[in-house]
Design a protein around this motif. Structure first.
Motif, PDB file in Angstrom:
ATOM      1  N   ASN A 129       0.825  -1.211   0.000  1.00  0.00           N
ATOM      2  CA  ASN A 129       0.000   0.000   0.000  1.00  0.00           C
ATOM      3  C   ASN A 129       0.858   1.260   0.000  1.00  0.00           C
ATOM      4  O   ASN A 129       0.490   2.270  -0.618  1.00  0.00           O
ATOM      5  CB  ASN A 129      -0.918   0.000   1.224  1.00  0.00           C
ATOM      6  N   GLU A 130       1.999   1.207   0.688  1.00  0.00           N
ATOM      7  CA  GLU A 130       2.842   2.390   0.817  1.00  0.00           C
ATOM      8  C   GLU A 130       3.915   2.481  -0.257  1.00  0.00           C
ATOM      9  O   GLU A 130       4.635   3.481  -0.331  1.00  0.00           O
ATOM     10  CB  GLU A 130       3.493   2.392   2.207  1.00  0.00           C
ATOM     11  N   ASP A 131       4.018   1.463  -1.094  1.00  0.00           N
ATOM     12  CA  ASP A 131       5.001   1.467  -2.170  1.00  0.00           C
ATOM     13  C   ASP A 131       4.599   2.465  -3.256  1.00  0.00           C
ATOM     14  O   ASP A 131       3.448   2.464  -3.714  1.00  0.00           O
ATOM     15  CB  ASP A 131       5.126   0.061  -2.762  1.00  0.00           C
ATOM     16  N   GLU A 132       5.519   3.294  -3.677  1.00  0.00           N
ATOM     17  CA  GLU A 132       5.204   4.339  -4.650  1.00  0.00           C
ATOM     18  C   GLU A 132       4.806   3.765  -6.002  1.00  0.00           C
ATOM     19  O   GLU A 132       4.005   4.365  -6.731  1.00  0.00           O
ATOM     20  CB  GLU A 132       6.405   5.277  -4.824  1.00  0.00           C
ATOM     21  N   ARG A 133       5.336   2.618  -6.354  1.00  0.00           N
ATOM     22  CA  ARG A 133       5.029   2.033  -7.662  1.00  0.00           C
ATOM     23  C   ARG A 133       3.760   1.190  -7.641  1.00  0.00           C
ATOM     24  O   ARG A 133       2.971   1.220  -8.585  1.00  0.00           O
ATOM     25  CB  ARG A 133       6.194   1.168  -8.142  1.00  0.00           C
ATOM     26  N   GLN A 134       3.549   0.447  -6.572  1.00  0.00           N
ATOM     27  CA  GLN A 134       2.422  -0.495  -6.531  1.00  0.00           C
ATOM     28  C   GLN A 134       1.200   0.043  -5.797  1.00  0.00           C
ATOM     29  O   GLN A 134       0.081  -0.370  -6.079  1.00  0.00           O
ATOM     30  CB  GLN A 134       2.871  -1.801  -5.864  1.00  0.00           C
ATOM     31  N   LYS A 139      -5.491   0.737  -6.155  1.00  0.00           N
ATOM     32  CA  LYS A 139      -5.201   1.316  -7.474  1.00  0.00           C
ATOM     33  C   LYS A 139      -5.355   0.303  -8.603  1.00  0.00           C
ATOM     34  O   LYS A 139      -5.930   0.602  -9.646  1.00  0.00           O
ATOM     35  CB  LYS A 139      -3.784   1.895  -7.495  1.00  0.00           C
TER      36      LYS A 139
END
Length: 211
Positions: A129-134, A139
């Motif tokens: 959830n906190e990963d900028e890409r995933q 999303k």
């Protein structure tokens, strides 16, 4: 005097929303009548889901008792001054976290499910959830599978981009209207049944040997 009925004015589209075909429709009808959250079932074959929110709708500690009938119970520790009878009897609860997800299956109507995660899985989901890409979780779509049993159980989460749904899964992305319809049925903490202190005392007295 004969009863006169007004002419049916509902469109065919509206009718199809009420009367549906397929196994997904069965799940929808059963789900609407249930007074409990319908859990997401996972196995070695991946299932395709979409998180409806980026955080759990409920977090609690759960007891498991080897008995006939209901086996899982919400821990009452911290709810009032009486404490939790199952904790007092030595039954150790485990943390659980539940997410609202839409389950998508080829040829079926998407259905609401409750995806329950333990401490290891929730840590993984939080990182996603906190990963900028995933992230955030809602999303894109996710393929979820499970392998192993007991302490060796492993959950696998594979990000599936919306653009790849049709080619890789033969599934159409959720439309904005359908997504909002499913979100309108989303579970809240109210769906969790919490036994009274007296009820848990009875369970301890009945099943003390199985704790």
């Amino acid at each position: 005097m004969p009863i006169e009925y007004a002419e049916q004015t509902d469109s065919d589209t509206t009718t199809r929303k009420v009367i549906r075909s397929g196994w997904g429709a069965v799940d929808n009808i059963k789900q609407d009548d249930a007074n409990y959250a319908v859990r997401l079932k996972t196995g070695s074959d991946p299932v395709l889901i979409k998180f409806l929110e980026d955080a759990p709708y409920a977090s609690w500690r759960q007891h498991w008792v080897q008995r006939s009938g209901q086996k899982s119970f919400v821990c009452r520790d911290g709810m009032d001054s009486n404490g939790c009878p199952l904790c007092d009897a030595g039954n150790r609860p485990r943390p659980l976290f539940a997410f609202n997800v839409a389950l998508l299956e080829r040829g079926e109507e998407p259905v609401l499910r409750s995806y329950e995660a333990g401490t290891r899985v929730i840590a993984t989901l939080r990182n996603f959830n906190e990963d900028e890409r995933q992230g955030p979780l809602s999303k894109e779509y996710w393929a979820v599978s499970r392998s192993g049993t007991g302490p060796q159980t492993q959950y696998n989460h594979l990000l599936v981009k919306e653009r790849d749904l049709k080619e890789e899964w033969n599934v159409d992305p959720l439309s904005a209207d359908l997504l909002e319809e499913i979100k309108g049925k989303a579970y809240t903490t109210d769906i969790l049944r919490i036994q009274s202190h007296a009820e848990l005392v009875d369970i301890v007295n009945e099943d003390v040997g199985a704790l």
